[in-house]
Design an enzyme around this catalytic site. Structure first.
Site, PDB file in Angstrom:
ATOM      1  N   CYS A   2      17.966 -42.308  47.724  1.00  0.00           N
ATOM      2  CA  CYS A   2      17.222 -43.220  48.595  1.00  0.00           C
ATOM      3  C   CYS A   2      16.695 -44.394  47.752  1.00  0.00           C
ATOM      4  CB  CYS A   2      16.064 -42.460  49.241  1.00  0.00           C
ATOM      5  SG  CYS A   2      14.723 -42.048  48.095  1.00  0.00           S
ATOM      6  N   CYS A  61      14.286 -43.216  44.882  1.00  0.00           N
ATOM      7  CA  CYS A  61      14.963 -42.517  43.792  1.00  0.00           C
ATOM      8  C   CYS A  61      15.876 -43.456  43.004  1.00  0.00           C
ATOM      9  CB  CYS A  61      15.725 -41.319  44.334  1.00  0.00           C
ATOM     10  SG  CYS A  61      14.605 -40.045  44.976  1.00  0.00           S
ATOM     11  N   GLU A  81      15.552 -35.879  42.690  1.00  0.00           N
ATOM     12  CA  GLU A  81      15.844 -36.822  41.600  1.00  0.00           C
ATOM     13  C   GLU A  81      14.601 -37.120  40.772  1.00  0.00           C
ATOM     14  OE1 GLU A  81      18.307 -38.494  45.148  1.00  0.00           O
ATOM     15  OE2 GLU A  81      16.529 -37.244  44.869  1.00  0.00           O
ATOM     16  N   HIS A 122      10.970 -35.667  45.537  1.00  0.00           N
ATOM     17  CA  HIS A 122      12.417 -35.615  45.751  1.00  0.00           C
ATOM     18  C   HIS A 122      13.058 -34.987  44.517  1.00  0.00           C
ATOM     19  CE1 HIS A 122      12.900 -39.000  48.959  1.00  0.00           C
ATOM     20  NE2 HIS A 122      11.809 -38.277  49.179  1.00  0.00           N
TER      21      HIS A 122
END
EC number: 3.5.4.33
Length: 160
Positions: free
Chosen positions: A83, A86, A55, A53
Protein backbone atom coordinates in the site's frame (compact mmCIF):
# COMPACT_ATOMS: atom_id res chain seq x y z
CA UNK A 1 13.33 -17.66 -9.61
CA UNK A 2 13.70 -20.74 -7.44
CA UNK A 3 14.96 -18.61 -4.51
CA UNK A 4 12.09 -16.19 -5.05
CA UNK A 5 9.61 -19.05 -4.72
CA UNK A 6 11.38 -20.35 -1.62
CA UNK A 7 11.23 -17.01 0.19
CA UNK A 8 7.73 -16.20 -1.05
CA UNK A 9 6.58 -19.49 0.45
CA UNK A 10 7.94 -18.23 3.78
CA UNK A 11 5.91 -15.05 3.34
CA UNK A 12 2.86 -17.20 2.57
CA UNK A 13 3.49 -19.09 5.83
CA UNK A 14 3.42 -15.74 7.63
CA UNK A 15 0.18 -14.85 5.83
CA UNK A 16 -1.37 -18.09 7.11
CA UNK A 17 -0.43 -17.05 10.66
CA UNK A 18 -2.23 -13.75 10.14
CA UNK A 19 -5.31 -15.47 8.77
CA UNK A 20 -5.42 -17.85 11.74
CA UNK A 21 -5.60 -14.78 14.01
CA UNK A 22 -8.44 -13.24 12.01
CA UNK A 23 -6.07 -10.79 10.36
CA UNK A 24 -5.99 -10.08 6.63
CA UNK A 25 -3.56 -12.81 5.47
CA UNK A 26 -0.53 -10.85 4.36
CA UNK A 27 3.02 -11.92 5.15
CA UNK A 28 6.44 -10.41 4.58
CA UNK A 29 10.02 -11.68 4.75
CA UNK A 30 13.26 -9.72 4.43
CA UNK A 31 16.42 -11.45 3.26
CA UNK A 32 19.97 -10.15 3.64
CA UNK A 33 22.75 -11.99 1.84
CA UNK A 34 20.62 -15.16 1.51
CA UNK A 35 19.66 -15.15 5.20
CA UNK A 36 16.18 -14.39 6.50
CA UNK A 37 16.55 -11.52 8.95
CA UNK A 38 12.89 -10.63 9.43
CA UNK A 39 9.48 -12.19 9.00
CA UNK A 40 6.12 -10.76 9.94
CA UNK A 41 2.42 -10.81 9.25
CA UNK A 42 -0.42 -8.33 9.59
CA UNK A 43 -1.43 -7.53 13.16
CA UNK A 44 -3.73 -4.54 12.65
CA UNK A 45 -6.80 -6.15 14.24
CA UNK A 46 -4.81 -7.73 17.06
CA UNK A 47 -3.03 -4.50 17.99
CA UNK A 48 -5.77 -2.10 16.89
CA UNK A 49 -2.94 -0.12 15.35
CA UNK A 50 -3.19 1.03 11.73
CA UNK A 51 0.55 0.78 11.09
CA UNK A 52 1.09 -2.85 12.03
CA UNK A 53 1.19 -4.05 8.44
CA UNK A 54 3.42 -7.04 7.69
CA UNK A 55 5.90 -4.93 5.71
CA UNK A 56 6.36 -2.34 8.46
CA UNK A 57 6.81 -4.96 11.15
CA UNK A 58 9.38 -6.77 9.01
CA UNK A 59 11.24 -3.51 8.32
CA UNK A 60 11.42 -2.81 12.06
CA UNK A 61 12.83 -6.28 12.74
CA UNK A 62 15.37 -5.98 9.93
CA UNK A 63 16.55 -2.57 11.17
CA UNK A 64 17.05 -3.99 14.65
CA UNK A 65 18.87 -7.01 13.27
CA UNK A 66 21.25 -4.96 11.11
CA UNK A 67 21.53 -2.07 13.59
CA UNK A 68 20.82 0.35 10.76
CA UNK A 69 17.81 2.09 9.24
CA UNK A 70 19.31 1.58 5.80
CA UNK A 71 18.36 -1.88 4.62
CA UNK A 72 20.76 -1.96 1.70
CA UNK A 73 21.62 -5.38 0.29
CA UNK A 74 18.21 -6.73 1.30
CA UNK A 75 15.24 -8.09 -0.56
CA UNK A 76 11.65 -7.97 0.69
CA UNK A 77 9.12 -10.66 -0.18
CA UNK A 78 5.49 -9.79 0.45
CA UNK A 79 2.35 -11.68 -0.50
CA UNK A 80 0.37 -8.60 -1.58
CA UNK A 81 1.44 -5.50 -3.47
CA UNK A 82 2.35 -2.87 -0.86
CA UNK A 83 0.00 0.00 0.00
CA UNK A 84 1.14 3.68 -0.07
CA UNK A 85 2.24 3.60 3.58
CA UNK A 86 4.31 0.44 3.14
CA UNK A 87 5.76 1.55 -0.20
CA UNK A 88 6.87 4.77 1.51
CA UNK A 89 8.55 2.82 4.31
CA UNK A 90 10.27 0.59 1.74
CA UNK A 91 11.67 3.68 0.03
CA UNK A 92 12.69 5.32 3.30
CA UNK A 93 14.50 2.19 4.48
CA UNK A 94 16.36 1.90 1.15
CA UNK A 95 15.30 -1.67 0.39
CA UNK A 96 16.68 -2.20 -3.13
CA UNK A 97 14.42 -5.04 -4.31
CA UNK A 98 10.82 -5.95 -3.59
CA UNK A 99 9.17 -9.18 -4.71
CA UNK A 100 5.43 -9.45 -4.33
CA UNK A 101 2.75 -12.01 -5.07
CA UNK A 102 -0.72 -10.71 -5.87
CA UNK A 103 -1.61 -7.26 -7.15
CA UNK A 104 -3.87 -5.04 -5.06
CA UNK A 105 -6.33 -3.19 -7.28
CA UNK A 106 -7.69 -1.17 -4.33
CA UNK A 107 -4.52 0.02 -2.60
CA UNK A 108 -1.49 -1.25 -4.55
CA UNK A 109 1.15 1.42 -4.83
CA UNK A 110 3.85 -0.45 -6.70
CA UNK A 111 2.05 -1.18 -9.98
CA UNK A 112 -1.74 -1.04 -9.63
CA UNK A 113 -2.71 2.49 -8.54
CA UNK A 114 0.68 4.16 -8.26
CA UNK A 115 4.27 3.33 -9.12
CA UNK A 116 5.89 4.74 -5.99
CA UNK A 117 8.85 2.38 -5.92
CA UNK A 118 9.96 3.43 -9.39
CA UNK A 119 9.16 7.13 -9.23
CA UNK A 120 12.33 8.93 -10.27
CA UNK A 121 11.33 12.02 -8.29
CA UNK A 122 12.37 10.15 -5.15
CA UNK A 123 16.05 9.78 -4.34
CA UNK A 124 15.67 6.00 -4.09
CA UNK A 125 13.96 3.50 -6.38
CA UNK A 126 13.48 -0.25 -6.06
CA UNK A 127 13.76 -3.11 -8.43
CA UNK A 128 10.39 -4.86 -8.45
CA UNK A 129 9.49 -8.44 -9.28
CA UNK A 130 5.76 -9.07 -9.37
CA UNK A 131 3.45 -12.07 -9.60
CA UNK A 132 5.67 -14.54 -7.74
CA UNK A 133 3.26 -17.25 -6.60
CA UNK A 134 0.51 -14.74 -7.34
CA UNK A 135 -2.21 -17.39 -7.60
CA UNK A 136 -1.45 -18.81 -4.14
CA UNK A 137 -1.20 -15.34 -2.60
CA UNK A 138 -4.43 -14.20 -4.22
CA UNK A 139 -6.31 -17.34 -3.17
CA UNK A 140 -5.39 -16.76 0.47
CA UNK A 141 -7.04 -13.36 0.33
CA UNK A 142 -10.07 -14.52 -1.65
CA UNK A 143 -10.73 -17.37 0.79
CA UNK A 144 -10.29 -15.09 3.79
CA UNK A 145 -12.76 -12.49 2.55
CA UNK A 146 -15.23 -15.14 1.37
CA UNK A 147 -15.18 -16.62 4.87
CA UNK A 148 -15.68 -13.16 6.41
CA UNK A 149 -18.72 -12.53 4.19
CA UNK A 150 -20.19 -15.92 5.16
CA UNK A 151 -19.72 -15.20 8.87
CA UNK A 152 -21.39 -11.78 8.53
CA UNK A 153 -24.26 -13.33 6.58
CA UNK A 154 -24.79 -15.96 9.30
CA UNK A 155 -24.75 -13.26 12.00
CA UNK A 156 -27.41 -11.26 10.13
CA UNK A 157 -29.59 -14.38 9.80
CA UNK A 158 -29.19 -15.12 13.51
CA UNK A 159 -30.36 -11.60 14.41
CA UNK A 160 -33.61 -12.01 12.44
Amino acid sequence: MEKDHYYMNMAIDEAHKAGAKGEVPIGAVIVHKDKVIARAHNLRETTQNAVTHAELLAIQQACLYLGNWRLEDTKMYVTLEPCPMCAGAILQSRIPHVVYGARDAKAGSVDSLYRLLNDERFNHQCQVTENVLAEECGQLLKQFFKHLREVKKQKRKAQL
